[in-house]
Design an enzyme around this catalytic site. Structure first.
Site, PDB file in Angstrom:
ATOM      1  CE1 TYR A  58     114.831  37.810 -19.125  1.00 16.09           C
ATOM      2  CE2 TYR A  58     115.976  39.016 -17.395  1.00 16.09           C
ATOM      3  CZ  TYR A  58     114.806  38.663 -18.040  1.00 16.09           C
ATOM      4  OH  TYR A  58     113.604  39.162 -17.605  1.00 16.09           O
ATOM      5  CE  LYS A  67     113.762  40.871 -20.489  1.00 17.40           C
ATOM      6  NZ  LYS A  67     112.401  41.061 -21.082  1.00 17.40           N
TER       7      LYS A  67
END
Length: 252
Positions: free
Chosen positions: A154, A158
């Protein structure tokens, strides 16, 4: 306010959380919003909420990590609305685990949904915005881009969104298209509730613990992130592009 009167927007991951709050905010300010999630049915509640209060919205279904589905989605939105003025790339998932436990499948899926989708949606939409010589694209990054235990996939996705945003802003700026990102901190959503469950906590306990580490001593509501997205998508940010705005309550 009516900053988006006569404007048409796409919001991905619009069924809940920050996506739903953003769709709600853009519609309240006059936009006609294409609410996108894996299925159109998933967006029916937010579309009904918007239309009941006098706004304009429609539900669309697509897996935005799939190029063929993205092309069909954007074509369908243009066929229905005639143009696209705003794109909000919000779709995202988590598959948290420590690195030595993380599967290749979980790495790939998180990168596909969180980062590849931003590439696919931006690429599909930009050609229409280039023809218009105008448009605003806002993508959801995260404070996790700076690193977060158990979120290698993640966090990488991002962080990639921030680099992608800075680069595409350079490429699309000459066509009057602005490209920015928002990096929220802890927001009270279904996603953070899932994180709480993963570590054996209730959402309330998890939020209370997080709030102690945030200077404002509370976690964010999705509407507070949506307000920053709306600013970046509006003409109030007409000279802002290539930026990532951290919305973290002061957490570093």
């Amino acid at each position: 306010m009516s900053r988006f009167a006569g404007k048409y927007a796409i919001v991905t991951g619009a069924a809940q959380g920050i996506g739903a709050a953003t769709a709600r905010r853009l519609a309240a300010e006059g936009a006609t919003v294409a609410c996108v999630d894996l299925t159109a049915d998933r967006c029916s509640a937010i579309v009904d909420e918007i239309t009941v209060t006098g706004g304009q919205a429609a539900a669309f279904g697509a897996d935005v990590s799939d190029s063929a589905q993205v092309e069909r989605l954007v074509a369908d939105v243009v066929d229905r609305f005639g143009r696209i003025d705003v794109l909000v790339n919000n779709a995202g998932i988590i598959r948290d685990n420590l690195l030595f436990k993380m599967s290749e499948e979980d790495w790939d899926r998180v990168l596909d949904v969180n980062l590849k989708s931003v590439f696919l949606m931006t690429k599909a939409v930009q050609k229409h915005m280039v023809e218009q010589r105008s448009g605003a694209i806002v993508s959801l990054s995260s404070r996790s881009a700076l690193g977060n235990r158990g979120q290698a996939n993640y966090s990488a996705a991002k962080a990639g969104i921030q680099a992608f945003t800075a680069t595409v802003a350079i490429e699309l700026g000459p066509f009057g298209i602005r490209v920015n990102a928002v990096a929220p901190g802890y927001v009270a959503t279904a996603m953070t509730a899932a994180t709480a469950a993963r570590v054996g906590s209730t959402p309330e306990e998890h939020q209370a613990a997080a709030a102690k580490l945030i200077p404002l001593r509370r976690v964010a509501d999705p509407s507070e992130i949506a307000s920053v997205v709306a600013f970046l998508a509006s003409d109030d940010a007409s000279y802002v592009t290539g930026q990532t705005i951290y919305v973290t309550g002061g957490a570093r």
